[in-house]
Scaffold this active site. Structure first.
Site, mmCIF file in Angstrom:
data_model
loop_
_atom_site.group_PDB
_atom_site.id
_atom_site.type_symbol
_atom_site.label_atom_id
_atom_site.label_comp_id
_atom_site.label_asym_id
_atom_site.label_seq_id
_atom_site.Cartn_x
_atom_site.Cartn_y
_atom_site.Cartn_z
ATOM 1 C CG HIS A 1 42.610 137.928 40.922
ATOM 2 N ND1 HIS A 1 41.390 137.649 41.635
ATOM 3 C CD2 HIS A 1 43.384 136.316 41.269
ATOM 4 C CE1 HIS A 1 41.249 136.235 41.280
ATOM 5 N NE2 HIS A 1 41.940 135.774 40.897
ATOM 6 C CG HIS B 1 50.594 126.517 37.860
ATOM 7 N ND1 HIS B 1 51.524 127.606 37.607
ATOM 8 C CD2 HIS B 1 49.975 127.444 38.069
ATOM 9 C CE1 HIS B 1 51.061 128.806 37.305
ATOM 10 N NE2 HIS B 1 50.283 128.574 37.918
ATOM 11 C CG ASN C 1 47.766 135.448 34.844
ATOM 12 O OD1 ASN C 1 47.512 136.168 34.749
ATOM 13 N ND2 ASN C 1 47.528 135.862 36.615
ATOM 14 C CB SER C 2 51.528 130.339 33.763
ATOM 15 O OG SER C 2 52.862 131.554 34.669
ATOM 16 C CD GLU D 1 52.687 134.896 32.140
ATOM 17 O OE1 GLU D 1 53.483 134.664 32.435
ATOM 18 O OE2 GLU D 1 52.064 136.665 32.635
ATOM 19 N N GLY E 1 41.542 123.449 40.598
ATOM 20 C CA GLY E 1 40.782 125.013 40.276
ATOM 21 C C GLY E 1 40.977 124.698 38.743
ATOM 22 C CD GLN F 1 46.592 125.409 39.093
ATOM 23 O OE1 GLN F 1 47.217 124.422 39.559
ATOM 24 N NE2 GLN F 1 46.807 126.600 39.745
#
Length: 482
Positions: free
Chosen positions: A18, A368, A372-373, A376, A391, A393
């Site tokens: 966050h 995962h 954010n990943s 990116e 979640g 993911q």
């Protein structure tokens, strides 16, 4: 100057997933001329100060045309309190403390001649909207997941479409303008067998408070989720402003890229691995990281390590100690592993991920699939091996593989499947993405999304224009005197 005379006060839940997007938003606002105060509990402040060159003595750090300052507040618990291991209790404690501390900070800013123009919060601290309303301060929320996940929670909260139940746990879900989601492709928090009920309830609190924010901000971009964004804006009756990828600065608003890299709020100090990457051929390194929260079973670490040891691929692997509240043992690499892989492998506890993904030596990203990943990876044009656990993911992995077509999937969800992916399967998936028959097609798709992301943040692009509109909206409230 668009952001002149704006004081944006940003409040984040104290977790890396966050803090990162909210600070990135803060950098955007400061680049446009605003004064930005970034606020989160002191428990995170200790780590942020230790890992980054920042202070919270009230002095702003110049950034772009504006400035950023940090403000940490006491959440009421000692740092070594065992209560911190109880996440549901900690969610409640932050709210109790925050509802007292935030009004005090608002008064303090006004007395110092810095009245707040807008309060912006991440999910998990939705009580910030209540405080903003009580002070008649405009409020916006930064949704830190995808628009598809936003739609899932919105439709679940409002009972608009059927979701899996205890009686029908394998029900498929059809959301408007979203591909059909199997029961194991939904955000796992919305499944009846979800073991993180408290997180579902904290997220749903945002949807009970959605009448307060004047807009919802998202770290995505219109080219990625356009139809769904338009639909959700329409049924919300207020704009969803997509600003992503937030980790990319608006090129025309920041002269120095060094300035961007210097102002971070990582909880851990990144290890220098760029020089090692420089020594590797183009598109030859597998980058492996599962974020700051996911902690694999030791057996799974063994299988990944053995797959890497038996292959010829170079790799950079982030292996972190577990978070304290997990009460888990640190991972141990197989005996002789480091000697066997030699210089073709590098193990670090934390990496400068944005730089790693942008490096020409990086061939693919085993991830995962946190949002954010995910952003990116997409914006860097890097193919993925998706290894979701829980979640959002699992939903992100579905989109990465089946919709955006930028990689392959190791499993539907590590926590839900409960199986260890064997080394042969790990090696086969890496081969498929890096050198297999589909590798060029996957890479071409990844580069397509990279170009779309670059266009979104370029001058005149969708995220660029949405950022301008958001700043102009704040300015129109005219709460800060000239």
């Amino acid at each position: 100057m668009a952001g002149k005379n704006i004081h944006a006060f940003l409040v984040s839940f104290p977790c890396q997933g966050h803090v990162n997007p909210l600070l990135r938003l803060g950098r955007r606002l400061a680049a446009l001329g605003a004064l930005v105060t970034f606020c989160t509990p002191e428990a995170a402040g200790v780590s942020i100060r230790k890992a980054n060159s920042i202070t919270d003595d009230g002095r702003p750090t110049p950034y772009g045309r504006g400035a950023i300052r940090f403000q940490f507040f006491d959440d009421g618990w000692d740092f070594d309190s065992p209560n911190r291991d109880d996440l549901p209790a900690y969610f409640s404690q932050i709210e109790v403390a925050g509802r007292v501390k935030l009004p005090q900070l608002i008064h303090k800013e006004a007395e110092a001649g810095r009245p707040i123009s807008c309060l912006i919060n991440s999910p998990f601290v939705t009580w910030v909207s209540d405080v903003a309303e009580s002070f008649s301060i405009p409020n916006a929320v930064l949704w830190t997941l995808s628009c598809a996940c936003f739609s899932a929670f919105y439709h679940y909260h409002n009972g608009l479409v059927p979701f899996p139940t205890e009686r029908e746990p394998e029900m498929e879900v059809q959301l408007p303008h979203v591909p059909l989601l199997r029961h194991d492709e939904l955000p796992a928090n919305l499944h009846p067998h979800n073991t993180h009920v408290y997180i579902r309830d904290v997220i749903l609190a945002l949807f009970r408070n959605l009448s307060i924010p004047f807009c919802v901000l998202m770290d995505t971009f219109e080219e990625l989720e356009g139809e769904n964004i338009e639909y959700m804006s329409r049924i919300l009756g207020r704009p969803i402003r997509t600003l992503g990828p937030l980790f990319k600065d608006l090129e025309s608003e920041l002269e120095s890229k060094k300035e961007s890299k210097a102002l971070r709020a990582d909880f851990f100090k990144a290890e220098d691995c760029i020089e090692w990457l420089d020594s590797k051929p183009p598109r030859s390194v597998v980058y492996i990281s599962f974020g700051s929260v996911v902690h694999l079973q030791q057996e799974q670490v063994d299988e990944i390590a053995n797959a890497l040891a038996e292959s010829e691929v170079a790799f950079l692997w982030v292996v972190r100690p577990p978070a304290r509240e997990m009460n888990s043992k640190p991972h141990v690499l197989p005996g002789g592993f480091l000697d066997k892989v030699g210089d073709r492998g590098r193990i670090v506890q934390w990496s400068p991920q944005e730089e790693v993904l942008a490096h020409p030596s990086t061939a693919c990203f085993m991830t995962h699939c946190g949002w954010n990943s995910t952003m990116e990876a997409l914006a860097s044009g890097v193919p993925v091996v998706a290894f979701p656990h829980w979640g959002d993911q699992v939903t992100n992995a579905k989109f990465m593989v089946d919709v955006f077509k930028v990689g392959v999937r190791m499993c539907k969800g590590g926590e839900a499947e409960g199986r260890v992916v064997p080394r042969d399967e790990v090696a086969s998936l890496l081969e498929e993405v890096v050198r297999g028959p589909r590798a060029e097609e996957i890479r071409a798709n990844a580069l397509k999304w990279k170009k779309a992301a670059e266009a979104a943040v370029a001058e005149g692009g969708s995220s660029y224009m949405n950022m301008q509109c958001f700043v102009e909206e704040i300015a129109r409230f005219n709460l800060v005197p000239n």
